[in-house]
Scaffold this motif. Structure first.
Motif, mmCIF file in Angstrom:
data_model
loop_
_atom_site.group_PDB
_atom_site.id
_atom_site.type_symbol
_atom_site.label_atom_id
_atom_site.label_comp_id
_atom_site.label_asym_id
_atom_site.label_seq_id
_atom_site.Cartn_x
_atom_site.Cartn_y
_atom_site.Cartn_z
ATOM 1 N N LEU A 22 30.967 47.711 3.070
ATOM 2 C CA LEU A 22 30.306 48.946 2.625
ATOM 3 C C LEU A 22 28.785 48.800 2.693
ATOM 4 N N LEU A 23 28.292 47.616 2.312
ATOM 5 C CA LEU A 23 26.848 47.378 2.328
ATOM 6 C C LEU A 23 26.313 47.378 3.751
ATOM 7 N N THR A 24 27.096 46.818 4.678
ATOM 8 C CA THR A 24 26.669 46.823 6.075
ATOM 9 C C THR A 24 26.591 48.255 6.597
ATOM 10 N N LEU A 25 27.601 49.063 6.267
ATOM 11 C CA LEU A 25 27.610 50.455 6.734
ATOM 12 C C LEU A 25 26.445 51.241 6.135
ATOM 13 N N THR A 26 26.325 51.226 4.804
ATOM 14 C CA THR A 26 25.253 51.999 4.182
ATOM 15 C C THR A 26 23.893 51.436 4.576
ATOM 16 N N ARG A 84 48.470 46.891 -0.938
ATOM 17 C CA ARG A 84 47.611 46.617 -2.099
ATOM 18 C C ARG A 84 46.144 46.538 -1.681
ATOM 19 N N GLU A 85 45.909 45.933 -0.514
ATOM 20 C CA GLU A 85 44.522 45.843 -0.043
ATOM 21 C C GLU A 85 43.952 47.231 0.232
ATOM 22 N N PHE A 86 44.754 48.085 0.866
ATOM 23 C CA PHE A 86 44.265 49.438 1.148
ATOM 24 C C PHE A 86 44.019 50.195 -0.160
ATOM 25 N N LEU A 87 44.927 50.001 -1.105
ATOM 26 C CA LEU A 87 44.758 50.672 -2.396
ATOM 27 C C LEU A 87 43.483 50.186 -3.089
ATOM 28 N N ALA A 88 43.274 48.864 -3.061
ATOM 29 C CA ALA A 88 42.069 48.308 -3.678
ATOM 30 C C ALA A 88 40.825 48.881 -3.005
ATOM 31 N N ALA A 89 40.861 48.974 -1.661
ATOM 32 C CA ALA A 89 39.702 49.509 -0.938
ATOM 33 C C ALA A 89 39.433 50.953 -1.357
ATOM 34 N N ILE A 90 40.509 51.727 -1.514
ATOM 35 C CA ILE A 90 40.318 53.126 -1.917
ATOM 36 C C ILE A 90 39.721 53.181 -3.320
ATOM 37 N N ILE A 91 40.272 52.381 -4.234
ATOM 38 C CA ILE A 91 39.770 52.413 -5.614
ATOM 39 C C ILE A 91 38.306 51.999 -5.654
ATOM 40 N N VAL A 92 37.969 50.904 -4.938
ATOM 41 C CA VAL A 92 36.576 50.452 -4.945
ATOM 42 C C VAL A 92 35.668 51.546 -4.374
ATOM 43 N N THR A 93 36.108 52.173 -3.282
ATOM 44 C CA THR A 93 35.297 53.234 -2.681
ATOM 45 C C THR A 93 35.064 54.366 -3.683
ATOM 46 N N VAL A 94 36.130 54.785 -4.347
ATOM 47 C CA VAL A 94 35.998 55.880 -5.310
ATOM 48 C C VAL A 94 35.061 55.479 -6.443
ATOM 49 N N VAL A 95 35.277 54.274 -6.976
ATOM 50 C CA VAL A 95 34.430 53.820 -8.084
ATOM 51 C C VAL A 95 32.964 53.792 -7.656
ATOM 52 N N ASN A 138 20.114 60.187 -1.001
ATOM 53 C CA ASN A 138 20.109 59.588 -2.337
ATOM 54 C C ASN A 138 21.431 58.883 -2.613
ATOM 55 N N LEU A 139 22.542 59.531 -2.222
ATOM 56 C CA LEU A 139 23.860 58.910 -2.400
ATOM 57 C C LEU A 139 23.936 57.600 -1.613
ATOM 58 N N LEU A 140 23.387 57.641 -0.404
ATOM 59 C CA LEU A 140 23.387 56.473 0.465
ATOM 60 C C LEU A 140 22.634 55.313 -0.196
ATOM 61 N N ARG A 141 21.466 55.611 -0.701
ATOM 62 C CA ARG A 141 20.658 54.563 -1.322
ATOM 63 C C ARG A 141 21.344 54.057 -2.583
ATOM 64 N N ASN A 142 21.878 54.967 -3.402
ATOM 65 C CA ASN A 142 22.569 54.554 -4.621
ATOM 66 C C ASN A 142 23.759 53.659 -4.290
ATOM 67 N N MET A 143 24.546 54.074 -3.286
ATOM 68 C CA MET A 143 25.711 53.278 -2.890
ATOM 69 C C MET A 143 25.282 51.865 -2.515
ATOM 70 N N ILE A 156 31.469 55.445 -5.257
ATOM 71 C CA ILE A 156 30.913 56.789 -5.019
ATOM 72 C C ILE A 156 30.636 57.488 -6.347
ATOM 73 N N VAL A 157 31.584 57.386 -7.278
ATOM 74 C CA VAL A 157 31.366 58.035 -8.578
ATOM 75 C C VAL A 157 30.147 57.417 -9.272
ATOM 76 N N TRP A 158 30.088 56.089 -9.238
ATOM 77 C CA TRP A 158 28.954 55.383 -9.852
ATOM 78 C C TRP A 158 27.641 55.856 -9.215
ATOM 79 N N SER A 159 27.658 55.996 -7.880
ATOM 80 C CA SER A 159 26.435 56.373 -7.172
ATOM 81 C C SER A 159 26.057 57.831 -7.416
ATOM 82 N N ILE A 160 27.053 58.667 -7.693
ATOM 83 C CA ILE A 160 26.729 60.061 -7.993
ATOM 84 C C ILE A 160 26.168 60.168 -9.411
ATOM 85 N N CYS A 161 26.743 59.373 -10.321
ATOM 86 C CA CYS A 161 26.364 59.502 -11.727
ATOM 87 C C CYS A 161 25.040 58.818 -12.051
#
Lengths: 297, 309
Positions: free
Chosen positions: A103-107, B80-91, A137-142, B93-98
């Protein structure tokens, strides 16, 4: 509707169908194949067979081949210890750490499109990212939060490996690779800290690199450094910063370490790390417990 | 109790990961010990019952005869790996939005931040600057930490506990590691983040960060407390103290190992044993310096014109 072509006769209002046995639709439908037939034919084409090297029906052989014949999945073995997939054993931490690296490489790559590593421009680019770039902003935060999360997951992965005794023979060397990866994870995060060129990054890197001038023998304030002729303008800190203070050269050097040098080093170490997991006998456990009374020295 | 100050510290964007760390590290420590407890109970049972040893599958998880010992990676691991990847991605993104990443004023070398802090994961090392010369805290100790970590698999000669959680079979190794990680690393990071305020002074959590606070505490070097004077006498006194400390701690540890863990000593070569003792003594020296400084306002044990310890 004539679409402006007056010489073309208008199309019939009713579609050709049951009531029109000589119609095009009926002829086509007679030739049509069932979805299953189509699927079978598709899988028989040269294109399909060139991409997928094995059949897809559910058999033990195909389950194994799905993993072994994919470049992305083949770091896995075909089968694993039935209890190794339990969350309680690995906590998924190593995999999550690697996924965060991806994810870090992509962002990070996307951020590089908007960033100039030079004084004045760097800070402006961050403002630009925050306020003007779509999703900037989302990109940088991520990127920021993935980096912090990766430091935490690296520590926890290391703790898991220790607590489950997974560094023990034959995995000693891979633990060492892991220690180096821990170091480079923190260095990646640290070099990225300076890049926004704000007060936070500037002083954090100033504090961090001030340690380097106290390096024994190689720093101008370290033991035996001055005696060997080191000054603020030729010691190890100067080499890190490209100057005696954190300034334009330090920004450029941090950028190059952050975006090119350390990611390459870390990637090479990651390759070795993953390779050695397989070569050292795949995942360490949950192994059958051993008893002290059964050990003979 | 200044709750506003607490909130300011905890909600500072770059401190949020440490709050996360504060929750995750105890949770995973508990999880590791829960798994260790399961294994330890199984081990005790097997030690008691020789018949069970011959038939039991030796893992505390359910198993029935006829079950294969392995499962297919596709789908059992990959899902399980795909599920973990989805959960991490969601977490993420939510963290980055908030929560927005911090951006302060443009870098300004003429305006020093107070406190000036390194990134949070280095704050344990920055906290060590209180107790040690910069060359020790910033260069020597980090190098020893890395080398010590790398030495672990080569000095831990215990054949038990390979690939499964256990506490009872590896008490010394686990206690040492967790002391180093939880106390000397994570706790120092937390102190450096939440306790150290302007001027790197100690502010208890909830105490207002007073930028004008003057610290009247006077720190002494050990030789001053003992009234030692004279250039060479001071060095000799310090060297004797540090040397004596290492010898005594090393000696006590050695006696402890020989008496309580004779098998460990027997399995180790002299080089392995010496490396282990050395790392252990150094770790205790760090602890001693922290206690001396915080508890007894003693700064240095050994003072020389070139460096201090």
């Amino acid at each position: 509707m004539s679409h402006g072509h007056d010489e073309v006769p208008p199309e019939p209002e009713t579609p050709a169908g049951e009531g029109n046995p000589g119609g095009l639709f009926t002829k086509l439908r007679a030739k049509a194949k069932s979805p299953a037939q189509l699927q079978a034919e598709l899988k028989n084409t040269q294109v399909w067979k060139s991409i997928f090297r094995h059949k897809l029906d559910d058999s033990a052989r195909n389950r194994s081949l799905a993993v072994l014949s994919s470049v992305f999945l083949h770091l896995h073995p075909a089968r694993v210890n039935r209890d190794a997939v339990r969350y309680n054993f690995t906590w998924g931490m190593g995999g999550i750490t690697f996924y965060l690296f991806v994810l870090l490489t992509l962002t990070g790559t996307l951020l590089m499109f908007y960033f100039h590593p030079s004084k004045g421009e760097a800070y402006r680019d961050i403002m630009f990212l925050q306020h003007d770039v779509p999703f900037g902003n989302l990109l940088r935060n991520m990127h920021r939060w993935c980096a912090h999360a990766m430091v935490i997951t690296t520590w926890l992965h290391m703790m898991r490996v220790f607590m489950s005794g997974s560094y023990k023979p034959p995995r000693e060397f891979n633990w060492n690779i892991g220690v180096l990866l821990l170091l480079f994870t923190m260095l990646l995060s640290f070099t990225g800290y300076l890049l926004p060129d704000d007060q936070l990054g500037f002083w954090a890197v100033t504090v961090g690199t001030n340690m380097a001038r106290a390096t024994p023998v190689m720093g101008h304030e370290g033991p035996f450094g001055p005696e060997l002729g080191f000054t603020a303008f030729n010691d190890v800190r100067f080499a890190l910063l490209g100057g005696s203070v954190v300034d334009a050269n330090a920004l450029l050097r941090a950028y190059i370490w952050h975006c090119i040098a350390i990611p390459i080093i870390a990637s090479v170490l990651l390759i070795v790390h993953f390779w050695r997991i397989r070569k050292d006998g795949a995942i360490s456990g949950p192994a059958p417990v051993m008893l002290a009374s059964e050990i003979t020295d | 109790m200044d709750w506003h100050q607490v909130w300011e510290l905890v909600s500072l964007p770059d401190n949020v990961p440490i709050v996360l760390l504060l929750l995750m590290v105890p949770f995973y420590t508990w999880l590791a010990f829960r798994e260790a407890g399961r294994n330890d109970r199984l081990i005790a049972e097997l030690e008691r019952d020789p018949d069970m040893r011959k038939t039991h599958h030796r893992v505390p998880y359910p198993w029935k005869p006829g079950w294969p010992k392995t499962v297919h990676v596709w789908p059992h691991l990959l899902k399980r790996e795909f599920l973990a990847a989805i959960i991490v991605t969601v977490v993420m993104i939510v963290w980055s939005i908030c929560l927005d990443a911090p951006l302060e004023e443009p870098a300004n070398p003429s305006l020093t931040m107070n406190p000036s802090k390194a990134p949070w994961y280095f704050l344990g090392l920055q906290e060590l600057l209180v107790y040690f010369d910069p060359w020790i805290a910033g260069v020597v100790l980090p190098s020893i930490i890395l080398m010590g970590l790398m030495a672990i698999p080569y000095i831990d000669v215990n054949p038990l506990g390979n690939g499964y959680y256990t506490w009872k079979q590896r008490k010394f190794a686990i206690a040492t590691f967790l002391f180093g990680f939880l106390v000397l690393w994570v706790l120092l990071v937390i102190i450096g983040t939440f306790i150290r305020g302007p001027g790197w002074l100690w502010f208890n959590l909830g105490e207002t960060w007073d930028h004008h606070r003057v610290d009247h505490q006077v720190n002494y070097d050990l030789h001053e407390l003992f009234g030692v004077t004279g250039a060479w006498q001071v060095i000799a006194f310090g060297a004797a103290f540090v040397g004596g400390f290492c010898a005594i701690v090393g000696g006590i540890t050695h006696l402890w190992v020989v008496k309580c863990m004779p098998l460990m000593r027997k399995r180790m070569s002299l080089v392995q044993y010496a490396t282990m003792l050395q790392l252990w003594v150094l770790m205790m020296l760090v602890v001693a310096k922290i206690i001396a400084r915080l508890g007894f306002t003693v700064k240095n044990f050994l003072v020389t014109p070139w460096f201090n310890i």
